[in-house]
Design a protein around this motif. Structure first.
Motif, short mmCIF file in Angstrom:
data_model
loop_
_atom_site.label_atom_id
_atom_site.label_comp_id
_atom_site.label_asym_id
_atom_site.label_seq_id
_atom_site.Cartn_x
_atom_site.Cartn_y
_atom_site.Cartn_z
N ASN A 231 0.80 -1.23 0.00
CA ASN A 231 0.00 0.00 0.00
C ASN A 231 0.83 1.28 0.00
O ASN A 231 0.33 2.34 0.31
N SER A 232 2.13 1.14 -0.30
CA SER A 232 2.96 2.34 -0.45
C SER A 232 2.98 2.73 -1.93
O SER A 232 2.41 2.03 -2.78
N ALA A 233 3.65 3.83 -2.21
CA ALA A 233 3.74 4.25 -3.62
C ALA A 233 4.61 3.29 -4.42
O ALA A 233 4.50 3.21 -5.65
N TYR A 234 5.48 2.60 -3.72
CA TYR A 234 6.38 1.66 -4.39
C TYR A 234 6.24 0.29 -3.72
O TYR A 234 7.04 -0.07 -2.86
N GLU A 235 5.24 -0.41 -4.10
CA GLU A 235 5.04 -1.74 -3.50
C GLU A 235 6.11 -2.70 -4.04
O GLU A 235 6.54 -2.58 -5.19
N THR A 236 6.50 -3.61 -3.21
CA THR A 236 7.59 -4.52 -3.62
C THR A 236 7.09 -5.93 -3.95
O THR A 236 6.04 -6.35 -3.46
N LEU A 237 7.89 -6.57 -4.74
CA LEU A 237 7.71 -8.01 -4.96
C LEU A 237 9.07 -8.63 -4.63
O LEU A 237 10.06 -8.38 -5.31
N THR A 238 9.09 -9.38 -3.55
CA THR A 238 10.34 -10.01 -3.12
C THR A 238 10.29 -11.49 -3.48
O THR A 238 9.27 -12.15 -3.25
N GLU A 239 11.35 -11.95 -4.04
CA GLU A 239 11.37 -13.37 -4.45
C GLU A 239 12.80 -13.89 -4.39
O GLU A 239 13.76 -13.12 -4.34
N THR A 240 12.88 -15.19 -4.41
CA THR A 240 14.23 -15.79 -4.41
C THR A 240 14.91 -15.46 -5.74
O THR A 240 14.25 -15.15 -6.74
N GLU A 241 16.21 -15.56 -5.75
CA GLU A 241 16.94 -15.27 -6.97
C GLU A 241 16.51 -16.20 -8.11
O GLU A 241 16.37 -15.78 -9.26
N SER A 242 16.27 -17.47 -7.75
CA SER A 242 15.84 -18.42 -8.77
C SER A 242 14.53 -18.00 -9.39
O SER A 242 14.35 -18.04 -10.60
N ALA A 243 13.58 -17.60 -8.52
CA ALA A 243 12.28 -17.19 -9.03
C ALA A 243 12.40 -15.94 -9.89
O ALA A 243 11.73 -15.80 -10.92
N PHE A 244 13.30 -15.04 -9.47
CA PHE A 244 13.52 -13.81 -10.23
C PHE A 244 14.05 -14.14 -11.64
O PHE A 244 13.56 -13.64 -12.65
N ASN A 245 15.04 -15.03 -11.69
CA ASN A 245 15.61 -15.42 -12.98
C ASN A 245 14.60 -16.17 -13.84
O ASN A 245 14.58 -16.04 -15.06
N LEU A 246 13.79 -16.94 -13.14
CA LEU A 246 12.77 -17.70 -13.87
C LEU A 246 11.82 -16.77 -14.62
O LEU A 246 11.35 -17.08 -15.70
N ALA A 247 11.58 -15.62 -14.00
CA ALA A 247 10.70 -14.65 -14.64
C ALA A 247 11.26 -14.23 -16.00
O ALA A 247 10.52 -14.06 -16.96
N PHE A 248 12.60 -14.12 -16.07
CA PHE A 248 13.23 -13.78 -17.35
C PHE A 248 13.07 -14.92 -18.36
O PHE A 248 12.77 -14.71 -19.52
N VAL A 249 13.27 -16.11 -17.85
CA VAL A 249 13.16 -17.26 -18.74
C VAL A 249 11.74 -17.38 -19.26
O VAL A 249 11.49 -17.69 -20.42
N LYS A 250 10.78 -17.10 -18.36
CA LYS A 250 9.38 -17.21 -18.76
C LYS A 250 9.02 -16.21 -19.85
O LYS A 250 8.08 -16.41 -20.60
N MET A 251 9.79 -15.13 -19.89
CA MET A 251 9.53 -14.15 -20.94
C MET A 251 9.76 -14.77 -22.32
O MET A 251 9.25 -14.30 -23.33
N LEU A 252 10.53 -15.84 -22.36
CA LEU A 252 10.79 -16.50 -23.64
C LEU A 252 9.68 -17.48 -24.01
O LEU A 252 9.74 -18.15 -25.03
N GLY A 253 8.65 -17.57 -23.15
CA GLY A 253 7.57 -18.50 -23.42
C GLY A 253 7.89 -19.84 -22.77
O GLY A 253 8.87 -19.99 -22.06
N ASN A 254 7.04 -20.81 -23.05
CA ASN A 254 7.26 -22.12 -22.45
C ASN A 254 8.29 -22.90 -23.26
O ASN A 254 7.99 -23.85 -23.98
N ILE A 255 9.53 -22.42 -23.10
CA ILE A 255 10.64 -22.99 -23.88
C ILE A 255 10.77 -24.50 -23.65
O ILE A 255 10.97 -25.27 -24.59
N SER A 256 10.63 -24.88 -22.40
CA SER A 256 10.82 -26.29 -22.06
C SER A 256 9.87 -27.18 -22.85
O SER A 256 10.28 -28.18 -23.46
N ALA A 257 8.59 -26.81 -22.86
CA ALA A 257 7.60 -27.63 -23.56
C ALA A 257 7.89 -27.65 -25.06
O ALA A 257 7.76 -28.70 -25.71
N ILE A 258 8.30 -26.50 -25.60
CA ILE A 258 8.59 -26.43 -27.04
C ILE A 258 9.77 -27.36 -27.37
O ILE A 258 9.72 -28.15 -28.31
#
Lengths: 388, 240
Positions: A231-258
């Protein structure tokens, strides 16, 4: 003549056919090896063994939104926290836009402790660190990157910004060596260079990287940080480093399934092609098989010879395909490793190579066994009649 | 004399057929090919099996050679009851006791003459050197030493058949079975091959059973056995 010579000569009876089938096997194994290695490389991004004790704190709305650097104070106050480091992707290039590599503005006071495994901190002297801290226009670079560009300590590296309108001239104060090549394709410079050069970045950062004392404290800390800034002007999303990196990988789509889908398609296609080829080759040799058996070769021995031919054929194709994939992996590392650091780790792992070999041998056995078994079970007299 | 029982002269029989029958089935329909064959062939014979197409001569040859099994009767060849042998034992038996000569030679096209002849020896306990010596010996016997490294496509029909004969005798078998061995050869080469077979019979004591349509070829045998509709019709001793 030895058994292997007999098998080899039989394999070469139709050189064009053998060449074509080996060629298709080479391409298939190459494709599967490269795709599976790509998958392994992408997996390694989210499975960095050093990432278990780090968190990324970013804006809840996305990685392009900034957070106040003042949040650092709260983060530092948490008992679970060891260090906090502001990190901002700079996105500059050196001399040529194609000469792109990972470069960050980072908090020079905490970067070494936060990423101590990546920097190989045990090999860095206190004097080297002090030298970097002393020079506000200094930078640190990984050994791979330095080697690629012919840099040495003391050289000036002019960076051209692509996201931010500044072109900092940085002096190399430290070249570090890491255990993973991908961690060496990076350049860090003082955060204040960005803050002073880009007024809108004053007091802001893209993310905080937080190192905790004990990994088991992570869930509790994540929950507390995000609740605190809710509820602040800058709300945070905290995650593990793995989850953070996964977000980048997910930007490539479901690469694994492809990738898995393509792999299955390639394996099925080559199985059908090989089975058809081996089936035709064995059917054409009906009379010869009958003659072998008439001469005293048992059905099981003839079957073994035919299976050995199939296995040798696919083994040859698989080995060549893997060699080609290894060569390609080297090309990928040098061509893309600087652009996307994780590609600096790209390799055909021995597990992948073994998987490809085992798969190819299975294809060879499967595709040969059925026609070979049928041919060796056929009555000799019937086989002999197929002469002419 | 029983119509199906012939005496081909004295000597210990190497092939003994008693009540041999062979039928094929097309679905439920039984097609008898051989019926009640009783025959003894002594060691060292040279027998030509003759008869019209469909008379069962090739089927009889296949039974004697152990590449087919009878549907009735017993078959003793080289001291072995073939009915008692399973497929693997029969294969080993063939390697030891029988040499095959085919109409179309049936050489392996990707192997040289030498390697073709060596093939049956791969199944024996002979070492590489002994094998090579043995192959060289039989290739000399068929007068093909100078062609030993030629591939079948580089040989004439007569030479191919001589390589096939060398392959048939390389294991020193007791019996040679030949199915129309001169069927694909011109007269000159046929005569040469038949002469070679005659020498193998006369000089080396090989028992030869040969299927042929050709009276000239059959004349090289010592006995001619004629089959008619699956039964033995008559036996003729060849006078030279």
């Amino acid at each position: 003549m030895r058994w292997l010579a007999l098998i080899w000569k039989s394999l070469l009876r139709s050189r064009r056919r053998t060449l074509l089938i080996v060629g298709s096997l080479v391409l298939s194994v190459f494709t599967v090896a490269v795709l599976q290695s790509l998958l392994t490389t992408l997996d390694s991004i989210t499975n960095n063994p050093n990432s278990g004790s780090r968190l990324a704190v970013r804006h809840k709305s996305g990685i392009t939104q900034m957070l106040p650097r003042s949040y650092e104070t709260f983060l530092r106050q948490q008992p679970e926290v060891e260090t906090v480091c502001s990190l901002q992707w700079f996105g500059g290039y050196y001399q040529d836009p194609r000469n792109f590599f990972a470069n960050f503005a980072s908090d020079e006071t905490t970067i070494f402790q936060t990423f101590r495994e990546e920097f190989g901190l045990a090999n860095i002297t206190e004097a080297q660190v002090k030298e970097y801290l002393r020079d506000g226009a200094g930078c640190i670079v990984g050994e791979s990157l330095a080697l690629k560009n012919g840099w040495k300590v003391g050289d000036v590296v002019p960076l051209t910004g692509t996201i931010f309108p500044i072109n900092p001239r940085l002096t190399i104060r430290l070249i570090f060596k890491s255990s993973r090549p991908s961690d060496e394709n990076v350049l860090h410079f003082h955060y204040k260079v960005l803050e002073e050069g880009v007024p809108r970045m004053k007091g802001l950062t893209g993310a905080f990287w937080v190192r905790v004392h004990r990994p088991e404290d992570i869930p509790r800390l994540i929950e507390r940080v995000d609740r605190h800034f809710a509820n602040s002007a800058y709300e945070t999303l905290t995650e593990t480093e793995s989850a953070f990196n996964l977000a980048f990988v997910k930007m490539l789509g479901n690469i694994s399934a492809i990738i898995q889908g393509i792999t299955i398609a390639v394996v099925l296609a080559i199985l059908i092609v090989t089975a058809n080829t081996m089936g035709t080759a064995i059917r054409e040799r009906g009379a010869e098989i009958a003659v072998f058996r008439a001469m005293g070769f048992s059905a099981s021995r003839v079957l073994s010879l035919l299976l050995a031919e199939g296995v040798l054929l696919v083994g040859l194709g698989a080995a060549l395909g893997l060699l080609l994939a290894q060569a390609a992996a080297g090309g990928v590392r040098s061509a893309m490793g600087a652009v996307m650091p994780f590609f600096a780790d790209f390799e055909i792992a021995s597990a992948t190579a073994l998987l490809c070999l085992a798969g190819a041998l299975a294809v060879g056995l499967l595709s040969t066994f059925i026609p070979a078994y049928a041919a060796t079970r056929r009555p000799i007299t019937e086989g002999l009649r197929s002469v002419g | 004399m029983n119509a199906n029982r012939f005496d081909l002269g004295g000597g210990e029989p190497i092939i003994t057929l008693r009540g041999i029958a062979k039928s094929y089935w097309r679905e439920a329909l039984e097609i008898p090919v051989l019926q009640g064959i009783d025959l003894e062939i002594p060691v060292g014979s040279f027998v030509a099996l003759m008869g019209p197409s469909g008379s069962g001569k090739t089927t009889l040859l296949n039974l004697v050679a152990g590449i087919d099994r009878p549907t009735g009767g017993t078959l003793e060849v080289c001291g072995h009851e073939l009915n008692d042998l399973d497929d693997d034992e029969l294969a080993a038996w063939r390697n030891t006791h029988v040499g095959f000569i085919f109409q179309n030679y049936n050489l392996v096209p990707v192997l040289t003459a030498f390697e073709n002849v060596e093939l049956p020896l791969l199944l024996t306990s002979l070492g590489r050197r002994a094998r090579r010596e043995r192959v060289a010996e039989v290739l000399a016997l068929v007068n093909l030493t100078d062609k030993q490294w030629n591939y079948p496509r580089q040989l004439s029909g007569g030479q191919e058949q001589r390589v096939a004969i060398a392959r048939a005798i390389v294991t020193d078998p007791d019996i040679l079975v030949a199915d129309e061995p001169t069927g694909a050869l011109d007269a000159k080469n046929a005569e040469e091959v038949l002469g070679l077979m005659g020498r193998l019979n006369a000089d080396m004591g090989k028992t030869i059973v040969m299927v042929t349509h050709d009276p000239k070829a059959a004349h090289h045998a010592r006995h001619q056995i004629h089959l008619e509709k699956g039964v033995l019709d008559r036996a003729v001793e060849v006078n030279r």
